[in-house]
Design an enzyme around this catalytic site. Structure first.
Site, PDB file in Angstrom:
ATOM      1  N   HIS A  23       0.955  -1.100   0.059  1.00  0.00           N
ATOM      2  CA  HIS A  23      -0.115  -0.098   0.182  1.00  0.00           C
ATOM      3  C   HIS A  23       0.812   1.216  -0.009  1.00  0.00           C
ATOM      4  O   HIS A  23       2.078   1.091   0.782  1.00  0.00           O
ATOM      5  CB  HIS A  23      -0.959   0.022   1.360  1.00  0.00           C
ATOM      6  CG  HIS A  23      -2.131   1.012   1.213  1.00  0.00           C
ATOM      7  ND1 HIS A  23      -2.080   2.189   1.548  1.00  0.00           N
ATOM      8  CD2 HIS A  23      -3.397   0.651   0.733  1.00  0.00           C
ATOM      9  CE1 HIS A  23      -3.067   2.789   1.087  1.00  0.00           C
ATOM     10  NE2 HIS A  23      -3.818   1.809   0.699  1.00  0.00           N
ATOM     11  N   ASP A  35      -7.933  -5.749   0.336  1.00  0.00           N
ATOM     12  CA  ASP A  35      -8.271  -6.484  -0.829  1.00  0.00           C
ATOM     13  C   ASP A  35      -7.750  -8.151  -0.498  1.00  0.00           C
ATOM     14  O   ASP A  35      -8.244  -8.999  -1.137  1.00  0.00           O
ATOM     15  CB  ASP A  35      -7.740  -6.375  -2.137  1.00  0.00           C
ATOM     16  CG  ASP A  35      -8.336  -5.002  -2.603  1.00  0.00           C
ATOM     17  OD1 ASP A  35     -10.050  -4.802  -2.297  1.00  0.00           O
ATOM     18  OD2 ASP A  35      -7.828  -4.202  -3.363  1.00  0.00           O
TER      19      ASP A  35
HETATM   20  N1  ACO Z   1       4.165  -7.454  -4.283  1.00  0.00           N
HETATM   21  C1  ACO Z   1       5.574  -7.307  -4.260  1.00  0.00           C
HETATM   22  N2  ACO Z   1       6.535  -6.372  -4.432  1.00  0.00           N
HETATM   23  C2  ACO Z   1       5.526  -5.006  -3.996  1.00  0.00           C
HETATM   24  C3  ACO Z   1       4.252  -4.948  -3.744  1.00  0.00           C
HETATM   25  C4  ACO Z   1       3.612  -6.144  -3.996  1.00  0.00           C
HETATM   26  N3  ACO Z   1       2.184  -6.470  -3.753  1.00  0.00           N
HETATM   27  N4  ACO Z   1       3.773  -3.734  -3.656  1.00  0.00           N
HETATM   28  C5  ACO Z   1       4.893  -3.388  -3.760  1.00  0.00           C
HETATM   29  N5  ACO Z   1       6.018  -3.867  -4.059  1.00  0.00           N
HETATM   30  C6  ACO Z   1       7.383  -3.495  -4.268  1.00  0.00           C
HETATM   31  C7  ACO Z   1       7.671  -3.082  -5.577  1.00  0.00           C
HETATM   32  O1  ACO Z   1       8.014  -3.886  -6.247  1.00  0.00           O
HETATM   33  C8  ACO Z   1       8.792  -1.819  -5.326  1.00  0.00           C
HETATM   34  O2  ACO Z   1       9.889  -2.654  -5.119  1.00  0.00           O
HETATM   35  P1  ACO Z   1      11.349  -1.953  -5.571  1.00  0.00           P
HETATM   36  O3  ACO Z   1      11.485  -0.665  -4.855  1.00  0.00           O
HETATM   37  O4  ACO Z   1      12.388  -2.775  -5.424  1.00  0.00           O
HETATM   38  O5  ACO Z   1      11.219  -1.637  -6.904  1.00  0.00           O
HETATM   39  C9  ACO Z   1       8.213  -1.091  -4.136  1.00  0.00           C
HETATM   40  O6  ACO Z   1       7.519  -2.254  -3.245  1.00  0.00           O
HETATM   41  C10 ACO Z   1       7.393   0.074  -4.115  1.00  0.00           C
HETATM   42  O7  ACO Z   1       6.097  -0.467  -4.954  1.00  0.00           O
HETATM   43  P2  ACO Z   1       5.276   0.514  -5.711  1.00  0.00           P
HETATM   44  O8  ACO Z   1       4.555  -0.391  -6.809  1.00  0.00           O
HETATM   45  O9  ACO Z   1       6.263   1.706  -6.324  1.00  0.00           O
HETATM   46  O10 ACO Z   1       4.426   1.197  -4.572  1.00  0.00           O
HETATM   47  P3  ACO Z   1       3.197   2.022  -4.868  1.00  0.00           P
HETATM   48  O11 ACO Z   1       3.189   2.756  -3.539  1.00  0.00           O
HETATM   49  O12 ACO Z   1       3.379   2.862  -5.953  1.00  0.00           O
HETATM   50  O13 ACO Z   1       2.107   0.961  -5.201  1.00  0.00           O
HETATM   51  C11 ACO Z   1       0.368  -0.598  -4.799  1.00  0.00           C
HETATM   52  C12 ACO Z   1       1.006   0.610  -4.014  1.00  0.00           C
HETATM   53  C13 ACO Z   1      -0.083  -0.014  -6.157  1.00  0.00           C
HETATM   54  C14 ACO Z   1      -0.845  -0.915  -3.788  1.00  0.00           C
HETATM   55  C15 ACO Z   1       1.022  -1.743  -4.872  1.00  0.00           C
HETATM   56  O14 ACO Z   1       1.550  -2.185  -3.398  1.00  0.00           O
HETATM   57  C16 ACO Z   1       0.716  -3.020  -5.678  1.00  0.00           C
HETATM   58  O15 ACO Z   1       0.672  -2.971  -6.790  1.00  0.00           O
HETATM   59  N6  ACO Z   1       0.067  -3.956  -4.813  1.00  0.00           N
HETATM   60  C17 ACO Z   1      -0.614  -4.911  -5.636  1.00  0.00           C
HETATM   61  C18 ACO Z   1      -2.221  -4.454  -6.078  1.00  0.00           C
HETATM   62  C19 ACO Z   1      -3.025  -4.414  -4.740  1.00  0.00           C
HETATM   63  O16 ACO Z   1      -3.074  -5.019  -4.117  1.00  0.00           O
HETATM   64  N7  ACO Z   1      -3.682  -3.174  -4.909  1.00  0.00           N
HETATM   65  C20 ACO Z   1      -4.816  -2.913  -4.028  1.00  0.00           C
HETATM   66  C21 ACO Z   1      -4.379  -1.637  -2.984  1.00  0.00           C
HETATM   67  S1  ACO Z   1      -5.543  -1.102  -1.818  1.00  0.00           S
HETATM   68  C22 ACO Z   1      -6.832  -0.691  -2.658  1.00  0.00           C
HETATM   69  O17 ACO Z   1      -6.533   0.138  -3.837  1.00  0.00           O
HETATM   70  C23 ACO Z   1      -8.027  -0.917  -2.374  1.00  0.00           C
END
Ligand code: ACO
Length: 380
Positions: free
Chosen positions: A262, A316
């Site tokens: 998140h 989720d």
């Molecule tokens: N699984 C594995 N690695 C992850 C995950 C994940 N679910 N989420 C973030 N990371 C890692 C990324 O790969 C990145 O790693 P790096 O720095 O080594 O490249 C780092 O954590 C930062 O990730 P970002 O995608 O830049 O984080 P951001 O804050 O932009 O994204 C998000 C947040 C979109 C929720 C992300 O965690 C994600 O894609 N999660 C999976 C989808 C999900 O569950 N979405 C629902 C969110 S809650 C909602 O909307 C109701």
């Protein structure tokens, strides 16, 4: 190009509004609606009361709540032309697209263009909260070849939605779980769909357009769509024994684990914790799905692999398992999210209108200049 501009991808840490609607402390797993902890609301409040709290800023008196509840019950029916429109949508289409189309069309039935009129804005807010469950259930019934089930005035919001989906009343425990799920999803500060709604609202567009923008934004798998993908992922993993090897490979390949991570929470999302407790209540009445044991194992293994990066289950992760146990089809999970979140979107829209300035951010231009126009016949 203005050299002083700094790009913040995803607008991370960039405030776009002052807001008093909700608050998150991502390190302490704290989420408050108008200052009240979400866990307390999920336990002690109702979705109807939570809507009032979000829209008005304070808890209602008994009289205000009764009156608001009556208004919601009164506005549940949708125009027969809207049902006809829903009938014409392809039954293979996603219910989120049907919901977005239905809400956009509502703007043609209720052309409330004057967003400076507080009474008209309130009426639109009540209509939207009241009718979203009717649109979702009508699409689901019609695509399955059944008649749409008309709403019942003697049931509360959650109970009536369940009734319209299945044409049977929920048990008190199932009704309470569904109501609590709606409360937990009702609001969540400046997330993508709320921002989208506020951007559309800032143009003084009508409230139906505002909410249909927000619904469109919620559909994506990085936002509301993740709850469907969590169940797909658990199906792919298949067994508790496969959780560790699957996760290790996925993390090594830098795959995103759905339902985890998140932007704001760096600990387990408090809503995921409450949803897990709710799941236990549901399983008293339904069989205990094997997905649940698997999800718990995935959470445990992921804590070791991703926990150090602050990646834990978000809302989720367990919501789909709860909905599945209630017999709700997978592609209705995100529409249920929208049925709840409409309250938060509307609260933000009303807040935006109080002190509105159209959103018009900057860009950092990285394209070319003074490019000559080459006539078609001279292009290679
Ligand atoms: N699984 C594995 N690695 C992850 C995950 C994940 N679910 N989420 C973030 N990371 C890692 C990324 O790969 C990145 O790693 P790096 O720095 O080594 O490249 C780092 O954590 C930062 O990730 P970002 O995608 O830049 O984080 P951001 O804050 O932009 O994204 C998000 C947040 C979109 C929720 C992300 O965690 C994600 O894609 N999660 C999976 C989808 C999900 O569950 N979405 C629902 C969110 S809650 C909602 O909307 C109701």
């Amino acid at each position: 190009m203005s050299p002083q501009l700094e790009l913040r991808p995803g607008l991370a840490d960039v405030p776009v509004a002052e807001s008093a609607v909700s608050f998150i402390d991502g390190k302490r797993a704290r989420l408050e609606y108008r200052g009240i902890a979400v866990e307390t609301l999920a336990r002690d409040s109702s979705f109807e009361e939570t809507c009032w709290l979000l829209l008005k800023g304070d808890l209602p008196t008994q009289r205000e709540l009764t009156d608001f509840d009556d208004q919601l019950r009164h506005h549940r029916r949708i125009k027969y032309k809207l049902t006809d429109l829903i009938k014409c949508l392809p039954e293979t289409g996603h219910p989120m697209d049907a919901l977005q189309a239905g809400v956009a069309a509502m703007g043609m039935f209720y052309p409330s263009r004057d967003v400076t009129n507080a009474k008209s804005n309130w009426d639109s807010a009540v209509r939207l909260i009241a009718k979203l469950p009717t649109i979702v259930s009508a699409f689901h019934r019609l695509r399955s070849g059944d008649e749409a089930v008309p709403p019942r005035d003697d049931l509360d919001h959650a109970g009536n939605f369940y009734w319209m989906l299945f044409e049977r009343e929920p048990s008190p425990a199932v009704r309470k779980v569904l109501d609590a799920c709606l409360i937990l999803h009702a609001e969540h500060t400046m997330n993508a769909s709320t921002f989208s709604g506020r951007v559309t609202g800032s143009t003084l567009a009508n409230p139906y357009t505002v909410i249909s923008s927000a619904i469109g934004t919620l559909t994506g798998p990085l936002h509301g769509g993740a709850n469907e993908e969590v169940l797909d992922m658990l199906e792919t993993i298949g067994s508790v024994e496969n959780a560790r090897p699957w996760l290790e490979k996925a993390v090594a390949e830098k795959q995103k684990i759905m339902g985890m991570g998140h932007r704001v929470y760096k600990v387990k999302d408090p809503r995921a914790t409450v949803l897990q407790e709710l799941a236990e209540h549901v399983f008293v009445e339904t069989s205990r799905p094997k997905d649940y044991e698997l999800a718990v194992e995935v959470e445990r293994v992921a804590a070791g692999l991703l926990g150090p990066k602050g990646i834990y289950p978000n809302v989720d992760f367990y919501s789909g398992i709860v909905y599945s146990a209630l017999g709700i089809p997978r592609d209705l999970f995100t529409p249920i999210f929208a049925i709840a979140r409409v309250a938060g979107w509307l609260a933000h829209w009303l807040e935006q209108l109080k002190n509105n300035r159209i959103f018009r951010p900057e860009q950092i231009y990285v394209g070319n200049h003074d490019v000559p126009y080459v006539p078609l016949e001279k292009r290679p």
